[in-house]
Design an enzyme around this catalytic site. Structure first.
Site, mmCIF file in Angstrom:
data_model
loop_
_atom_site.group_PDB
_atom_site.id
_atom_site.type_symbol
_atom_site.label_atom_id
_atom_site.label_comp_id
_atom_site.label_asym_id
_atom_site.label_seq_id
_atom_site.Cartn_x
_atom_site.Cartn_y
_atom_site.Cartn_z
ATOM 1 N N ASN A 19 0.974 -1.442 0.080
ATOM 2 C CA ASN A 19 0.162 -0.091 -0.198
ATOM 3 C C ASN A 19 0.983 1.016 -0.130
ATOM 4 O O ASN A 19 0.746 2.219 0.719
ATOM 5 C CB ASN A 19 -1.435 -0.281 0.902
ATOM 6 N N CYS A 21 3.004 1.900 -3.134
ATOM 7 C CA CYS A 21 3.638 2.120 -4.463
ATOM 8 C C CYS A 21 1.740 1.553 -5.901
ATOM 9 O O CYS A 21 1.916 2.864 -5.841
ATOM 10 C CB CYS A 21 3.919 1.057 -4.927
ATOM 11 N N SER A 23 -1.145 0.685 -5.374
ATOM 12 C CA SER A 23 -2.290 0.477 -4.911
ATOM 13 C C SER A 23 -2.605 2.411 -4.546
ATOM 14 O O SER A 23 -3.640 2.902 -5.111
ATOM 15 C CB SER A 23 -2.856 0.195 -3.432
ATOM 16 N N ASP A 131 4.535 -4.758 -10.010
ATOM 17 C CA ASP A 131 5.102 -4.151 -8.862
ATOM 18 C C ASP A 131 6.583 -3.195 -8.701
ATOM 19 O O ASP A 131 7.585 -4.167 -9.369
ATOM 20 C CB ASP A 131 5.867 -4.861 -7.235
#
Ligand code: 4NP
Length: 163
Positions: A19, A21, A23, A131
């Site tokens: 939470n 990067c 989202s 990611d």
């Protein structure tokens, strides 16, 4: 908690691992897209992990959002909780690991729909938002492109609902 004034106002939670990067970038892109479309929505983000709870987004994420005209510096990380499955209509996971971890926490009486973010984007169903945490700054630009496509798809869907 939702109440009568929330009727027809979509409640959407964006989920990733930390939470900090993916989202929060999605939340920022979605806040901007919904505001530009003049559609009200309850938007939030969370992580499956607890390492960064209370922290602002990664500085590279904040910088990328700023480059795209969106300020996400006031967001603070929190962890996914069981009540999110009742408080939100839709929980959108960034990748398969997030989806699997969310399914494990999902209560039997959950009402929220749970799917991958990119399931909403035509031609990209089943794909993950990569990611960018361990990569270079260029990864954040690619992440923004992905999550802004998710945000645009959500607005199209919400316009149909409220139209
Ligand atoms: P996010 O990225 O899930 O997009 O916020 C990550 C943030 C932190 C870590 C991994 C991914 N971490 O290992 O701390």
């Amino acid at each position: 908690m939702r109440n009568d004034s929330d009727v027809r106002k979509p409640a959407i939670l964006f989920l990733c691992l930390g939470n900090i990067c993916r989202s929060p970038l999605t939340e920022g892109a979605a806040r901007a897209a919904f505001a530009a479309a003049g559609i009200e929505a309850a938007l939030d983000s969370a992580g499956t992990g607890d390492w960064h709870v209370g922290h602002p987004p990664d500085r590279r994420a904040m910088a990328e959002a700023r480059r795209r005209g969106v300020d996400i510096s006031d967001l603070r990380a929190r962890q996914l909780r069981a009540s999110d499955f009742a408080d939100f209509d839709l929980i959108l996971a960034a990748d398969d690991n997030n989806l699997r971890d969310a399914r494990a926490l999902r209560p039997a009486n959950a009402t929220a729909e749970l799917k991958l973010m990119l399931d909403l984007v035509p031609g990209r169903a089943g794909e993950s938002v990569t990611d960018p945490y361990y990569g270079d700054d260029g990864g954040f630009a690619a992440t923004w492109d992905d999550v802004s496509a998710v945000a645009a798809a959500l607005v199209v869907e919400a316009s149909g609902l409220s139209g």
